[in-house]
Design a protein around this motif. Sequence first.
Motif, mmCIF file in Angstrom:
data_model
loop_
_atom_site.group_PDB
_atom_site.id
_atom_site.type_symbol
_atom_site.label_atom_id
_atom_site.label_comp_id
_atom_site.label_asym_id
_atom_site.label_seq_id
_atom_site.Cartn_x
_atom_site.Cartn_y
_atom_site.Cartn_z
ATOM 1 N N SER A 173 0.831 -1.204 0.000
ATOM 2 C CA SER A 173 0.000 0.000 0.000
ATOM 3 C C SER A 173 0.864 1.251 0.000
ATOM 4 C CB SER A 173 -0.931 -0.001 1.214
ATOM 5 O OG SER A 173 -1.763 -1.131 1.203
ATOM 6 N N LEU A 174 1.936 1.226 0.797
ATOM 7 C CA LEU A 174 2.844 2.372 0.847
ATOM 8 C C LEU A 174 3.660 2.475 -0.440
ATOM 9 C CD1 LEU A 174 4.144 2.119 4.538
ATOM 10 C CD2 LEU A 174 2.268 3.490 3.645
ATOM 11 N N LEU A 175 4.100 1.304 -0.961
ATOM 12 C CA LEU A 175 4.870 1.307 -2.196
ATOM 13 C C LEU A 175 4.046 1.815 -3.369
ATOM 14 C CD1 LEU A 175 6.908 -2.040 -2.015
ATOM 15 C CD2 LEU A 175 7.778 0.303 -1.830
ATOM 16 N N TYR A 176 2.751 1.516 -3.348
ATOM 17 C CA TYR A 176 1.876 1.989 -4.427
ATOM 18 C C TYR A 176 1.952 3.507 -4.537
ATOM 19 C CZ TYR A 176 -2.347 3.576 -6.747
ATOM 20 O OH TYR A 176 -3.224 4.233 -7.577
ATOM 21 N N ILE A 177 1.853 4.187 -3.405
ATOM 22 C CA ILE A 177 1.871 5.654 -3.414
ATOM 23 C C ILE A 177 3.190 6.167 -3.977
ATOM 24 C CG2 ILE A 177 1.799 7.710 -1.958
ATOM 25 C CD1 ILE A 177 -0.026 6.130 -0.046
ATOM 26 N N VAL A 178 4.307 5.618 -3.465
ATOM 27 C CA VAL A 178 5.629 6.075 -3.911
ATOM 28 C C VAL A 178 5.828 5.793 -5.400
ATOM 29 C CG1 VAL A 178 8.115 5.748 -3.619
ATOM 30 C CG2 VAL A 178 6.626 5.766 -1.609
ATOM 31 N N MET A 179 5.491 4.558 -5.818
ATOM 32 C CA MET A 179 5.742 4.162 -7.202
ATOM 33 C C MET A 179 4.809 4.867 -8.178
ATOM 34 S SD MET A 179 6.495 0.082 -6.684
ATOM 35 C CE MET A 179 7.135 -0.151 -8.351
ATOM 36 N N MET A 180 3.599 5.188 -7.724
ATOM 37 C CA MET A 180 2.665 5.873 -8.609
ATOM 38 C C MET A 180 3.115 7.302 -8.875
ATOM 39 S SD MET A 180 0.172 5.615 -10.525
ATOM 40 C CE MET A 180 -0.220 6.985 -11.581
ATOM 41 N N PHE A 181 3.648 7.967 -7.858
ATOM 42 C CA PHE A 181 4.138 9.326 -8.057
ATOM 43 C C PHE A 181 5.394 9.343 -8.924
ATOM 44 C CE2 PHE A 181 1.431 10.558 -4.435
ATOM 45 C CZ PHE A 181 0.890 11.723 -4.955
ATOM 46 N N ALA A 182 6.175 8.256 -8.849
ATOM 47 C CA ALA A 182 7.400 8.170 -9.652
ATOM 48 C C ALA A 182 7.116 7.734 -11.084
ATOM 49 C CB ALA A 182 8.381 7.193 -9.006
ATOM 50 N N LYS A 293 -2.592 -1.529 -13.183
ATOM 51 C CA LYS A 293 -2.105 -0.387 -13.957
ATOM 52 C C LYS A 293 -0.685 -0.019 -13.564
ATOM 53 C CE LYS A 293 -6.078 2.213 -15.630
ATOM 54 N NZ LYS A 293 -6.616 3.590 -15.785
ATOM 55 N N LEU A 294 -0.383 -0.115 -12.269
ATOM 56 C CA LEU A 294 0.957 0.204 -11.797
ATOM 57 C C LEU A 294 1.988 -0.717 -12.455
ATOM 58 C CD1 LEU A 294 2.409 2.095 -9.748
ATOM 59 C CD2 LEU A 294 2.260 0.236 -8.096
ATOM 60 N N GLY A 295 1.650 -2.000 -12.557
ATOM 61 C CA GLY A 295 2.539 -2.945 -13.228
ATOM 62 C C GLY A 295 2.743 -2.597 -14.691
ATOM 63 N N GLN A 296 1.689 -2.102 -15.349
ATOM 64 C CA GLN A 296 1.813 -1.699 -16.754
ATOM 65 C C GLN A 296 2.727 -0.491 -16.901
ATOM 66 O OE1 GLN A 296 -2.281 -1.112 -17.869
ATOM 67 N NE2 GLN A 296 -2.786 -3.302 -17.762
ATOM 68 N N TYR A 297 2.641 0.446 -15.959
ATOM 69 C CA TYR A 297 3.514 1.615 -16.006
ATOM 70 C C TYR A 297 4.987 1.214 -15.903
ATOM 71 C CZ TYR A 297 -0.697 4.441 -15.172
ATOM 72 O OH TYR A 297 -1.944 5.031 -15.274
ATOM 73 N N TYR A 298 5.261 0.189 -15.106
ATOM 74 C CA TYR A 298 6.639 -0.243 -14.868
ATOM 75 C C TYR A 298 7.044 -1.427 -15.759
ATOM 76 C CZ TYR A 298 7.237 2.889 -10.917
ATOM 77 O OH TYR A 298 7.374 4.017 -10.129
#
Length: 481
Positions: A173-182, A293-298
């Motif tokens: 949950s915390l990583l989602y926030i950091v990785m989404m902003f990055a 979606k986060l996985g698709q971004y990365y």
Amino acid sequence: MSTSTQKAAETTKISWPVLAFMAFSTVWGFGNITNGFVYFNGPQVIFSWILMFALYFIPYALMVGELGSAFKNEGGGVSSWLHQTTNAKLAYYAGWTYWACHITYIASKGSGFLKALSWAVFRNAETYDSFPTLYIQLATFGILLLGCYIASLGLNPLKKLLTAAGTCTFIMSLLYIVMMFAAPAINPTAEYVHANLSFSSLIPNFNVTYFTSLSILVFAVGGCEKISPYVNKVENPSKGFPKGMIALAGMVVVCAVLGTLAMSRMFDPAVINESTESFNAYAANSSYWAFQKLGQYYHVGDLFMIIYALCNVISQFAVLILSIDAPLRMLLDNEHTQQFIPQGLHKVNAHGVHSNGIKMVAVLSGSIILVQSFVPGAAAVLRQLTKLNSVCMPMRYLWVFVAYVALRNAYDTIPAEYRFVKNQKVAKFFGVWCFAVTAICCVMGMYDKDPFTFALNVITPVVLTVLGFILPAIAKREQQK
């Protein structure tokens, strides 16, 4: 006390930052971010989060600190607090409410388990939603019976798995926030939503839908009474505990706001609210879509979503077993309230488990599951359970505030190392205020445009409340005979 013993005691003390992180992992979860975003028109929930934390959560947490400090040797939680400040019968009703609230929660865990399993296997929302509701609910009922069977063995084999899965979900949950902003910096060519974050756009529409959804936010921030046993283990409790609670509130506010902003780059509230079907789909699947979606971004495909889904599979089933066992023990193992409970429910099997109590859980939670077999669509079932839990679960918080006002009435006779505020009128005002906010939000949360959901939200708490009054009457008749 010898010097070595004193030093040992000091080393076991909890610092206020550690307390804040302990409480944070207990209170907050990724589902709170997604539910707030979906039910409160995306970024507009930020305004509501800030108001909820300032006017409700902070005083609530500090009152719990005072109760925990006053009754540091009582292990029964709210029920014990009420027994010490009022009488055994109110203590019974507090224990009953805590148990009864979990009936709806237990009913939702099987559905959550199947949903997470479907995402882990099929990697989409459509497959689960395409199954007939009757089959889904029958499978959910089967999972409930399996959970009841495991709980009846007196074992808790999934406790370590629950801890591991819960920790992983919390970290993700915390990583989602950091990785989404990055993500925009790492993958600037991906499709992102450009949300309107002007001040005027963040002010919510104060309509019927808004006020009838507030119970979801109350449900999200409640439950910090679980950390009350640690009040007097904190370094300098009178200063350390409020610091920890203020830090907790700060962390939750930051996560809620940043998590909402991160989701606003992924999802458009207009798409969520374009139809009932769309809303139900987002309410049931938004957390999985977010990690997908986060996985698709990365450029890692569905990896993040699969990890999150597998953690959820383990966590949902383990929480199901814990929710069957733990609240039942709190209700039936309390020696001060046994006189209000019929003897049949005290029956203990060879494993030391209240077998008839588990049967009652199976009947009541199973009834909710089977009634929902007539709901059109599995996504609608999950949305209904979210609203039903937001109505029922916060009802247990009401007794926290009753206990707090009772404690302040006994200010001179029951000492506490930590006090929320010294002024009696201010203290009682906050106790009454938080009680009123909780009660009003629960009642307003019962309303829903869908007649079946509305009926379920009203009938369920009424039936559970009536049953709580019937049991003492049965117990009294038994005693008279």
